[in-house]
Write an enzyme that holds these catalytic residues in place. Sequence first.
Site, PDB file in Angstrom:
ATOM      1  N   ASP A 117     -10.024  -3.464   6.417  1.00  0.00           N
ATOM      2  CA  ASP A 117      -9.163  -3.972   5.855  1.00  0.00           C
ATOM      3  C   ASP A 117      -8.729  -5.318   6.919  1.00  0.00           C
ATOM      4  O   ASP A 117      -9.279  -5.399   7.860  1.00  0.00           O
ATOM      5  CB  ASP A 117      -7.888  -3.003   6.009  1.00  0.00           C
ATOM      6  CG  ASP A 117      -6.519  -3.796   5.594  1.00  0.00           C
ATOM      7  OD1 ASP A 117      -6.617  -4.259   4.452  1.00  0.00           O
ATOM      8  OD2 ASP A 117      -5.503  -3.634   6.231  1.00  0.00           O
ATOM      9  N   ASP A 127      -5.332  -7.794   6.391  1.00  0.00           N
ATOM     10  CA  ASP A 127      -3.923  -8.019   6.859  1.00  0.00           C
ATOM     11  C   ASP A 127      -3.440  -6.921   7.400  1.00  0.00           C
ATOM     12  O   ASP A 127      -3.634  -5.669   6.935  1.00  0.00           O
ATOM     13  CB  ASP A 127      -3.110  -8.297   5.442  1.00  0.00           C
ATOM     14  CG  ASP A 127      -3.213  -9.610   4.861  1.00  0.00           C
ATOM     15  OD1 ASP A 127      -3.084  -9.606   3.559  1.00  0.00           O
ATOM     16  OD2 ASP A 127      -3.798 -10.590   5.309  1.00  0.00           O
ATOM     17  N   ASN A 150      -6.884  -5.909   0.043  1.00  0.00           N
ATOM     18  CA  ASN A 150      -6.169  -6.012  -1.232  1.00  0.00           C
ATOM     19  C   ASN A 150      -5.443  -7.403  -1.510  1.00  0.00           C
ATOM     20  O   ASN A 150      -4.734  -7.381  -2.386  1.00  0.00           O
ATOM     21  CB  ASN A 150      -5.188  -4.843  -1.159  1.00  0.00           C
ATOM     22  CG  ASN A 150      -5.596  -3.610  -1.926  1.00  0.00           C
ATOM     23  OD1 ASN A 150      -6.715  -3.425  -2.035  1.00  0.00           O
ATOM     24  ND2 ASN A 150      -4.728  -2.532  -1.864  1.00  0.00           N
ATOM     25  N   LYS A 207      -7.515  -1.286  -3.379  1.00  0.00           N
ATOM     26  CA  LYS A 207      -7.312   0.152  -2.736  1.00  0.00           C
ATOM     27  C   LYS A 207      -6.290   0.879  -3.073  1.00  0.00           C
ATOM     28  O   LYS A 207      -5.126   0.043  -3.023  1.00  0.00           O
ATOM     29  CB  LYS A 207      -7.396  -0.088  -1.049  1.00  0.00           C
ATOM     30  CG  LYS A 207      -8.538  -0.780  -0.691  1.00  0.00           C
ATOM     31  CD  LYS A 207      -8.570  -1.302   0.861  1.00  0.00           C
ATOM     32  CE  LYS A 207      -7.784  -2.432   0.764  1.00  0.00           C
ATOM     33  NZ  LYS A 207      -7.349  -3.054   2.282  1.00  0.00           N
ATOM     34  N   ASP A 227      -4.562  -0.413   8.047  1.00  0.00           N
ATOM     35  CA  ASP A 227      -3.318  -0.290   8.652  1.00  0.00           C
ATOM     36  C   ASP A 227      -2.292   0.491   7.576  1.00  0.00           C
ATOM     37  O   ASP A 227      -0.931   0.537   7.947  1.00  0.00           O
ATOM     38  CB  ASP A 227      -2.709  -1.747   8.915  1.00  0.00           C
ATOM     39  CG  ASP A 227      -2.374  -2.525   7.552  1.00  0.00           C
ATOM     40  OD1 ASP A 227      -1.146  -2.740   7.408  1.00  0.00           O
ATOM     41  OD2 ASP A 227      -3.371  -2.753   6.847  1.00  0.00           O
TER      42      ASP A 227
END
Length: 305
Positions: free
Chosen positions: A28, A30, A62, A228, A253
């Site tokens: 991921d 961010d 995302n 996701k 996260d």
Amino acid sequence: MSSGSQYLTGDPSAIAEFIEKFDTFLFDCDGVLWSGSQSFEGTAETLEMLRNKGKRLVFVSNNSTKSREEYKKKFDSMNINCNVEEIFGSSYSAAIYISRKLRLSPPKNKVYVLGVAGIETELDSESIPHVGGTDESLRREMTGDDYEKIASGEMLDPDVGIVLTGLDFHVNYLKISLGMAYLRRGAMFLATNIDTTLPSNKTLFPGAGATSAPLIAASGKEPLALGKPSQAMMDAIEGKFKLDRKRTCMVGDRLNTDIQFGIEGGLGGTLLVLTGVSTKEDFLGGGKEVVPMAYVDKLADLASK
Ligand SMILES: O=C(O)[C@H](O)[C@H](O)COP(=O)(O)O
Ligand SMILES: [Mg+2]
């Protein structure tokens, strides 16, 4: 009481053992690699450490505001080594779902976009026609004339068959009204993602789920989200990268997107990083729905000696 999630920070042998379980790491972005335009300390070095161990990296975000190319520029700006082919964002996921799964027959395959340029660029990459999005003529107050032209259909494009929402920095009543009109005429409702918050500058801002909420409320419809934890996205990633799911780890996260994505995808492992949205309280202490296999304070802990 342990929740079954292994805390790896400060335990080099446990970290080495964890890394050796996997050939591929889905990262991921961010809240893991960076917060807004600021990369976390040690991100580039940690990713290089994994590459030097022969691990394959895929960046699965995302965040629909950037295309793969624009993400590549962001990686470059932070001196993080990355190949554009390693990037797989939610806008790309939505574009290939529309072009290769839905395969609506033209001309009814046009998309009304409530989002920004990242979505438009990825739709273009799959030759999908679109309206709305960054159209500056829609960034204004709604007028009486607009009500009439939306009600009569004069302001609507007859070829729109899909409404696609993402993170939109320019939401307004006119754009929501157009989206609502298309949905009421039977258009399919898709979303790149519905993350409620965006981790940035080490705090939280409204996310795609927040900017699409007015249309969801007004239309009474829920979009099919293609980011996701959507397994349509996982299947597309598996197909493109020929994943061995059991030798693949998702690093994220956010529990209800990244970790859920990995668990529902049957991946060999999931690793939560505590520099973004989710906190230890969200998954420790038992009785929690989504629990990562392991967790660290920050990504750079994986490279600590
Ligand atoms: O609101 C959003 O779009 C998301 O919070 C955000 O962009 C998530 O990006 P990711 O953490 O998946 O890279
Ligand atoms: Mg994140």
